[in-house]
Design a protein around this motif. Structure first.
Motif, PDB file in Angstrom:
ATOM      1  N   MET A 148       0.571  -1.081   0.023  1.00 15.44           N
ATOM      2  CA  MET A 148      -0.036   0.477   0.092  1.00 15.44           C
ATOM      3  C   MET A 148       0.921   1.134  -0.134  1.00 15.44           C
ATOM      4  SD  MET A 148      -3.484  -0.660   2.538  1.00 15.44           S
ATOM      5  CE  MET A 148      -2.579  -1.255   3.874  1.00 15.44           C
ATOM      6  N   VAL A 149      -0.409   2.330  -0.031  1.00 16.65           N
ATOM      7  CA  VAL A 149       1.068   3.503  -0.093  1.00 16.65           C
ATOM      8  C   VAL A 149       0.501   4.710   0.636  1.00 16.65           C
ATOM      9  CG1 VAL A 149      -0.705   4.764  -2.321  1.00 16.65           C
ATOM     10  CG2 VAL A 149       1.489   5.543  -1.960  1.00 16.65           C
ATOM     11  N   GLU A 150       1.109   5.390   1.892  1.00 19.47           N
ATOM     12  CA  GLU A 150       0.798   6.731   2.390  1.00 19.47           C
ATOM     13  C   GLU A 150       0.926   7.495   1.932  1.00 19.47           C
ATOM     14  OE1 GLU A 150       2.407   5.647   6.143  1.00 19.47           O
ATOM     15  OE2 GLU A 150       4.614   6.028   5.974  1.00 19.47           O
ATOM     16  N   ALA A 151       0.616   8.277   2.409  1.00 23.32           N
ATOM     17  CA  ALA A 151       0.946  10.101   2.821  1.00 23.32           C
ATOM     18  C   ALA A 151       0.638  10.624   4.470  1.00 23.32           C
ATOM     19  CB  ALA A 151       0.052  10.629   1.778  1.00 23.32           C
ATOM     20  N   VAL A 152       2.235  10.973   4.758  1.00 19.20           N
ATOM     21  CA  VAL A 152       1.982  11.781   5.620  1.00 19.20           C
ATOM     22  C   VAL A 152       2.025  12.580   5.933  1.00 19.20           C
ATOM     23  CG1 VAL A 152       2.735  11.511   7.895  1.00 19.20           C
ATOM     24  CG2 VAL A 152       2.913   9.246   7.077  1.00 19.20           C
ATOM     25  N   ALA A 153       1.665  13.933   6.447  1.00 24.25           N
ATOM     26  CA  ALA A 153       1.454  15.402   6.508  1.00 24.25           C
ATOM     27  C   ALA A 153       2.421  16.139   7.411  1.00 24.25           C
ATOM     28  CB  ALA A 153       0.441  16.081   5.984  1.00 24.25           C
ATOM     29  N   ASP A 154       3.032  16.997   7.582  1.00 26.48           N
ATOM     30  CA  ASP A 154       3.707  17.826   8.761  1.00 26.48           C
ATOM     31  C   ASP A 154       2.793  17.815   9.977  1.00 26.48           C
ATOM     32  OD1 ASP A 154       2.549  19.484   8.030  1.00 26.48           O
ATOM     33  OD2 ASP A 154       4.454  21.242   7.198  1.00 26.48           O
ATOM     34  N   ASP A 155       1.651  18.135  10.143  1.00 30.48           N
ATOM     35  CA  ASP A 155       0.516  18.063  10.690  1.00 30.48           C
ATOM     36  C   ASP A 155       0.299  16.607  11.203  1.00 30.48           C
ATOM     37  OD1 ASP A 155      -0.507  17.535   9.068  1.00 30.48           O
ATOM     38  OD2 ASP A 155      -2.560  19.106   9.586  1.00 30.48           O
ATOM     39  N   THR A 156       0.391  15.707  10.973  1.00 34.66           N
ATOM     40  CA  THR A 156       0.781  14.321  11.002  1.00 34.66           C
ATOM     41  C   THR A 156      -0.602  13.530  10.536  1.00 34.66           C
ATOM     42  OG1 THR A 156      -0.940  14.379  13.586  1.00 34.66           O
ATOM     43  CG2 THR A 156       1.315  14.667  13.472  1.00 34.66           C
ATOM     44  N   GLY A 253      11.288   0.819  -1.177  1.00 35.54           N
ATOM     45  CA  GLY A 253      11.673   0.357  -0.422  1.00 35.54           C
ATOM     46  C   GLY A 253      11.492   1.481   0.879  1.00 35.54           C
ATOM     47  N   PRO A 254      11.957   2.519   1.285  1.00 39.76           N
ATOM     48  CA  PRO A 254      12.232   3.522   2.183  1.00 39.76           C
ATOM     49  C   PRO A 254      12.105   5.226   1.661  1.00 39.76           C
ATOM     50  CG  PRO A 254      14.600   3.363   2.435  1.00 39.76           C
ATOM     51  CD  PRO A 254      13.825   1.773   1.495  1.00 39.76           C
ATOM     52  N   ALA A 255      11.879   5.090   0.185  1.00 44.58           N
ATOM     53  CA  ALA A 255      12.529   6.293  -0.407  1.00 44.58           C
ATOM     54  C   ALA A 255      11.559   6.945  -0.796  1.00 44.58           C
ATOM     55  CB  ALA A 255      13.026   6.252  -1.499  1.00 44.58           C
ATOM     56  N   GLY A 256      11.562   8.433  -0.415  1.00 38.73           N
ATOM     57  CA  GLY A 256       9.681   8.847  -0.245  1.00 38.73           C
ATOM     58  C   GLY A 256       9.805  10.127  -1.210  1.00 38.73           C
ATOM     59  N   LEU A 257       8.764  10.236  -1.213  1.00 42.73           N
ATOM     60  CA  LEU A 257       8.545  12.228  -1.807  1.00 42.73           C
ATOM     61  C   LEU A 257       8.195  13.082  -1.737  1.00 42.73           C
ATOM     62  CD1 LEU A 257       9.035  12.723  -5.614  1.00 42.73           C
ATOM     63  CD2 LEU A 257       5.506  11.985  -5.290  1.00 42.73           C
ATOM     64  N   CYS A 291       3.414   1.852   1.907  1.00 38.61           N
ATOM     65  CA  CYS A 291       3.654   2.232   3.320  1.00 38.61           C
ATOM     66  C   CYS A 291       3.876   0.892   4.406  1.00 38.61           C
ATOM     67  CB  CYS A 291       1.288   1.832   3.694  1.00 38.61           C
ATOM     68  SG  CYS A 291       1.194   1.568   4.858  1.00 38.61           S
ATOM     69  N   GLY A 292       4.273   1.019   5.705  1.00 38.75           N
ATOM     70  CA  GLY A 292       4.617  -0.442   6.415  1.00 38.75           C
ATOM     71  C   GLY A 292       3.439  -0.893   6.359  1.00 38.75           C
TER      72      GLY A 292
END
Length: 299
Positions: A148-156, A253-257, A291-292
């Protein structure tokens, strides 16, 4: 004393039910469809097949077990328990809709309309349910671990999706932001575009594949269980203030955009559910990557 196992049956309102709710009666719905060159009997027949499939799956739950039902529109208000067995009765897209609300529970997909659905995620016929439920609970049935794919914002704020995550302006206007890849020498580019799409191997049969094909990309589409994502910027606009050098790639793997908002409002939603979205404002940053957690889909 431990609780009896619980089967949660996930379904969605049929087109026939929506038509009758909107127009009041079967006859009025038939008139509406007829005025547009459609026959309500075809819609009603699909409704009957769906209700029959729901009845079969519900009747297959062992008598000593608990069961619950949840409609697609109520998923964001339903609490899944860790020990639940999730039975999705409907189309492939309904499995994707429920995936974001789960945390490792096994999922069984039951196809209500074989031949009309691709059956990529709804792999079983309702008649197989009596044998599948006890087997899944005893953990004797194998399951595919889908990335799966996840998006995490700076406000959690956090959003998870099975097929893809879309980041763009509300109302599909031009999105303005700064885009960069982690570990890429700190290269960041200001962009104006129709948004950014980040998809998984499961999504490679849908929207992601469409963009990949239209772009003529040489990147290999990921396998559903592979820890690799593809991302594409849609219709990036070149100007003195915005560039088009970062318009596609892969995240392994751990790479992110990372994307930093440079407009009044930007929305992030997954698997087409724009009613359950993360809203961001000017200056906020969101990270998108693998996503983990994974979806455990029983094959």
């Amino acid at each position: 004393m431990s609780l009896a196992p619980r089967v949660v049956i996930v379904h969605r309102t049929t087109e026939y039910e929506e038509l009758v709710a909107r127009h009041g009666t079967h006859g009025q719905a038939a008139f509406f469809l007829g005025s547009r060159g459609r026959d309500i009997e075809e819609v009603a027949e699909r409704h009957r097949r769906t209700r029959q499939a729901l009845a079969e799956v519900s009747a297959a739950v062992p008598l000593t077990w608990r069961q619950a039902r949840v409609e697609r529109a109520d998923l964001d208000r339903f609490l899944f328990a860790p020990e639940d067995v999730v039975a999705v009765v409907g189309q492939d897209g309904l499995v994707a809709n429920v995936a974001k609300y789960l945390a490792g529970q096994p999922v069984l997909g039951f196809d209500t309309d074989p031949g009309r659905n691709p059956g990529v995620l709804v792999r079983h016929r309702p008649g197989a349910a009596p044998a599948l439920f006890p087997s899944v609970h005893a953990r004797n049935t194998g399951a595919d671990e889908l990335t799966m794919v996840e998006a995490v914002a700076d406000d959690t704020q956090r959003l998870v999706a099975l097929n893809e995550i879309y980041l763009g302006a509300v109302g599909h206007q031009t999105a303005r932001y700064r885009l960069g890849l982690e570990g890429d020498g700190g290269v960041v580019e200001a962009q104006a575009s129709s948004g950014v799409l980040v998809g998984t191997g499961t999504g490679a049969t849908g929207w992601l594949r469409s963009v990949w094909q239209e772009r003529g990309s040489a990147l290999r589409l990921p396998h559903p269980s592979e820890e690799r994502l593809l991302w594409f910027v849609r219709e990036a606009w070149p100007s003195p203030a915005t560039g088009t050098s970062l318009v596609g790639g892969e995240l392994a793997g751990p790479a992110g955009l990372r994307l930093t908002v440079e407009s009044e409002r930007l929305t992030v939603f997954g698997d087409g559910m724009d009613t359950d979205a993360v809203e961001l404002t000017w200056g906020q940053t969101v990270r998108v990557g693998v996503c983990g957690e994974r979806l455990r889909l029983v094959g």
